[in-house]
Write a protein that holds these residues in place. Sequence first.
Motif, PDB file in Angstrom:
ATOM      1  N   UNK A  29      -5.056  -0.664  -7.348  1.00  0.00           N
ATOM      2  CA  UNK A  29      -6.280  -0.143  -6.720  1.00  0.00           C
ATOM      3  C   UNK A  29      -5.955   1.273  -6.241  1.00  0.00           C
ATOM      4  N   UNK A  30      -6.567   2.269  -6.883  1.00  0.00           N
ATOM      5  CA  UNK A  30      -6.282   3.672  -6.570  1.00  0.00           C
ATOM      6  C   UNK A  30      -7.421   4.226  -5.725  1.00  0.00           C
ATOM      7  N   UNK A  31      -7.103   4.586  -4.466  1.00  0.00           N
ATOM      8  CA  UNK A  31      -8.100   5.127  -3.545  1.00  0.00           C
ATOM      9  C   UNK A  31      -7.819   6.602  -3.294  1.00  0.00           C
ATOM     10  N   UNK A  32      -8.673   7.464  -3.851  1.00  0.00           N
ATOM     11  CA  UNK A  32      -8.617   8.896  -3.594  1.00  0.00           C
ATOM     12  C   UNK A  32      -9.655   9.186  -2.520  1.00  0.00           C
ATOM     13  N   UNK A  33      -9.187   9.474  -1.300  1.00  0.00           N
ATOM     14  CA  UNK A  33     -10.082   9.624  -0.154  1.00  0.00           C
ATOM     15  C   UNK A  33     -10.625  11.046  -0.135  1.00  0.00           C
ATOM     16  N   UNK A  81       0.856  -1.179   0.000  1.00  0.00           N
ATOM     17  CA  UNK A  81       0.000   0.000   0.000  1.00  0.00           C
ATOM     18  C   UNK A  81       0.893   1.230   0.000  1.00  0.00           C
ATOM     19  N   UNK A  82       0.789   2.029  -1.043  1.00  0.00           N
ATOM     20  CA  UNK A  82       1.663   3.181  -1.270  1.00  0.00           C
ATOM     21  C   UNK A  82       0.850   4.439  -0.996  1.00  0.00           C
ATOM     22  N   UNK A  83       1.147   5.118   0.103  1.00  0.00           N
ATOM     23  CA  UNK A  83       0.352   6.248   0.531  1.00  0.00           C
ATOM     24  C   UNK A  83       1.050   7.581   0.342  1.00  0.00           C
ATOM     25  N   UNK A  87      -1.420  -4.287  -5.354  1.00  0.00           N
ATOM     26  CA  UNK A  87      -0.924  -2.923  -5.171  1.00  0.00           C
ATOM     27  C   UNK A  87      -2.091  -1.971  -4.927  1.00  0.00           C
ATOM     28  N   UNK A  88      -1.977  -1.206  -3.854  1.00  0.00           N
ATOM     29  CA  UNK A  88      -2.900  -0.110  -3.580  1.00  0.00           C
ATOM     30  C   UNK A  88      -2.114   1.203  -3.573  1.00  0.00           C
TER      31      UNK A  88
END
Length: 295
Positions: free
Chosen positions: A260-264, A166-168, A207-208
């Motif tokens: 998996x691209x999570x734009x919060x 998970x790449x933040x 990959x996130x």
Amino acid sequence: MSPQEIPAFTDAAVADAARRGRAMYDLGSTPIFASRSDPRFGYCLYVPPDIAEAETAPELIVAMHGTGRSFVEYRNAFAEFGRWNRCVILAPLFPIGVQGDGNRDGFKYMAEGDIRYDRVLLDMVAEVGAKYGWRFDRFALFGYSGGGHFAHRFLMLHPDRLWAVSIGAPGSVTLLDPTRDWWVGTRDVEARFGVAVDPAAMAKVAVQMVVGSADIETWEITHREGGRHWMPGANDAGRTRPERLASLCHSFEAAGISVRFDLVAGMAHDGLRAVETVKGFFADTLAAMRQAERQ
């Protein structure tokens, strides 16, 4: 107290003291340990207290801190997840200025002087496995901000060691660009690190990428000529963290790596808040992995 009144240290008493010590210091949320391979670096753990009774070995999740070195907070944020999902949590500490120069950023770029931070982490993983009698040939890696720097670059060097990453919100990204040198691209990775970037191996890792839509401050991430990590192209991936992470995502996808691209929505630069989204990703990945193993 006379010598005759001093209680004898029976085998049972010694064994009981060892059990109590293990329960207090080696299980649950542990103290901070110095790495045996290099005591300049440390780590703490969360080890589910009933893990010894489990029928199968646990999984390992590494929670890498950012520039602020909030490693204990990240350990604590993942502890409940570790307990209920049969995972050990390892939170490393890479202190500021280990070379005596006050450098806050060395670990982010994987090498600093004679230090290879990827190898330091792998030594910690091996040490923890040996201590508890488990093998962690593959593990999950989370990193946010400075930890996000570390996480995606570790993936490039060691995809075979990860089942998820998970790449933040990294401030700067290394694109899979064979026309530019490290750290902007990957042209000279083999000469620098002794391994070739293997997109096919990276594609086997879940990959996130996660970042907040309001994470738009640029004061800390804009590279300027003369800076420690300045090089041509340093700012080409975008102006803000969401833009730079999107560029990394496109770079991965162009190389055949699913993301998996999570734009919060509404989240600024807040790694602890992002952990909830990361837990969902790790839970989904664990469920799929364990289902495949059962089949």
